[in-house]
Design an enzyme around this catalytic site. Structure first.
Site, PDB file in Angstrom:
ATOM      1  N   HIS A   1      75.970  38.764  73.261  1.00 31.57           N
ATOM      2  CA  HIS A   1      74.712  38.026  73.220  1.00 31.57           C
ATOM      3  C   HIS A   1      73.895  38.462  72.011  1.00 31.57           C
ATOM      4  O   HIS A   1      74.311  39.337  71.238  1.00 31.57           O
ATOM      5  CB  HIS A   1      73.919  38.195  74.522  1.00 31.57           C
ATOM      6  CG  HIS A   1      73.779  39.609  74.981  1.00 31.57           C
ATOM      7  ND1 HIS A   1      73.001  40.527  74.325  1.00 31.57           N
ATOM      8  CD2 HIS A   1      74.331  40.263  76.034  1.00 31.57           C
ATOM      9  CE1 HIS A   1      73.056  41.684  74.946  1.00 31.57           C
ATOM     10  NE2 HIS A   1      73.858  41.556  75.978  1.00 31.57           N
TER      11      HIS A   1
ATOM     12  N   GLU B   1      73.636  49.496  74.962  1.00 35.62           N
ATOM     13  CA  GLU B   1      74.726  48.931  74.168  1.00 35.62           C
ATOM     14  C   GLU B   1      74.275  48.847  72.721  1.00 35.62           C
ATOM     15  O   GLU B   1      73.128  49.174  72.394  1.00 35.62           O
ATOM     16  CB  GLU B   1      75.121  47.558  74.705  1.00 35.62           C
ATOM     17  CG  GLU B   1      73.972  46.575  74.789  1.00 35.62           C
ATOM     18  CD  GLU B   1      74.296  45.306  75.561  1.00 35.62           C
ATOM     19  OE1 GLU B   1      73.569  44.318  75.375  1.00 35.62           O
ATOM     20  OE2 GLU B   1      75.255  45.287  76.345  1.00 35.62           O
TER      21      GLU B   1
END
Length: 292
Positions: free
Chosen positions: A248, A209
């Site tokens: 996150h 990611e």
């Protein structure tokens, strides 16, 4: 075979008596993993889930021969728990705790230097070698033993791709959640090195990611080492706005650095098969098998 854990791994749980610790320890034991005790200061000598409790990790290691530990304690205490396990000589250390302060993780990283401990996490799903050992919170219902190694930064995508692989008859050797925080333990390169040397892993899936440099480092390692096993990579976040944290601490692209397209480009140039969606991962793996 597998990487990091196997059927002979003996696990203790730091924080076993809490609600989450109780739930995930019970799950792992029911799955067949070998859990030998828990650590909860002040409760040494008691039992929980029919397992002995110890006041310190060192006591637990000395009494049980444990060589792995699951840290499942609140974020303010996670760093001290990890450091205690490192100092006790734990070989495989898994931390699933989210939101561990970065300055605390800098202390953990310092403790890891020169140690024999392999840290997975924090903010990790953990590790699962189907039929052998589960440490962490990774679901097991769809896992099947096989020859596909998976290393992932995304918990939800791990579950989806693992399930799709199993439905296609592609079992897994080991699935590793490397964690989503900026400062963490083992990364893609560490996993690739282990998968390279594991005779039962025939192909590898990387689930990446935006943010960080895991994918770029993996691309450089694959290119420079002549990594011989097929690798499929799925990198998500192609449409994420720059400078905004997504999910996150590790998922942020700033000033064009750590973007999904840059990561994809480097992996492709290293010879990695790029999957644009989760469905494409299995198709690529099946293609590798047919070509073999």
């Amino acid at each position: 075979m597998s990487i990091f854990v196997n059927s002979e791994t003996k696990v203790i749980v730091q924080g076993m008596t809490g609600r989450a610790g109780t739930f995930y320890t019970d799950q792992a034991v029911r799955y067949g993993s070998t859990y030998v005790g828990g650590v909860r200061p002040g409760k040494g000598g008691r039992r929980h889930l029919d397992l002995p409790l110890f006041d310190t990790v060192q006591e637990a290691v000395s009494e049980t021969g444990a060589n792995a530990s699951l840290v499942i304690v609140p974020a303010p205490f996670a760093a001290n728990a990890m450091i205690e396990a490192i100092e006790a000589g734990i070989g495989t250390l898994v931390c699933v705790t989210e939101r561990v302060p970065q300055h605390d993780m800098s202390r953990v990283k310092a403790a890891l230097r020169g140690a024999d401990t392999m840290l997975i996490g924090p903010n990790s799903q953990g590790i699962l070698s189907p039929g052998q050992c589960k440490i962490g919170v990774m679901p097991t219902v769809d896992a099947r033993p096989g020859n596909i190694g998976i290393a992932s930064r995304s918990a939800s995508l791990t579950s989806e791709i693992l399930a799709q692989c199993s439905r296609a008859g592609l079992g897994q050797s080991t699935t590793v959640g490397v964690g989503g925080d900026t400062l963490h333990g083992v990364g893609f390169v560490d996993c690739l090195k282990r998968f390279r040397d594991d005779p039962d892993t025939e192909a590898v899936v990387l689930i990446g990611e935006i943010g960080g440099a895991e994918e770029e480092e993996a691309a450089a390692y694959i290119r420079d080492s002549g990594f011989a096993k097929p690798v499929v990579a799925l990198v998500v976040g192609r449409h994420a706005p720059q400078g905004r944290r997504m999910g996150h601490a590790g998922t942020v692209s700033a000033l064009g650095l750590g973007s999904a397209e840059e990561k994809i480009d480097r992996l492709r140039r290293a010879g990695v098969a790029i999957a644009r969606t989760a469905d494409d991962v299995v198709q690529a793996l099946v293609g590798f098998q047919k070509a073999a």
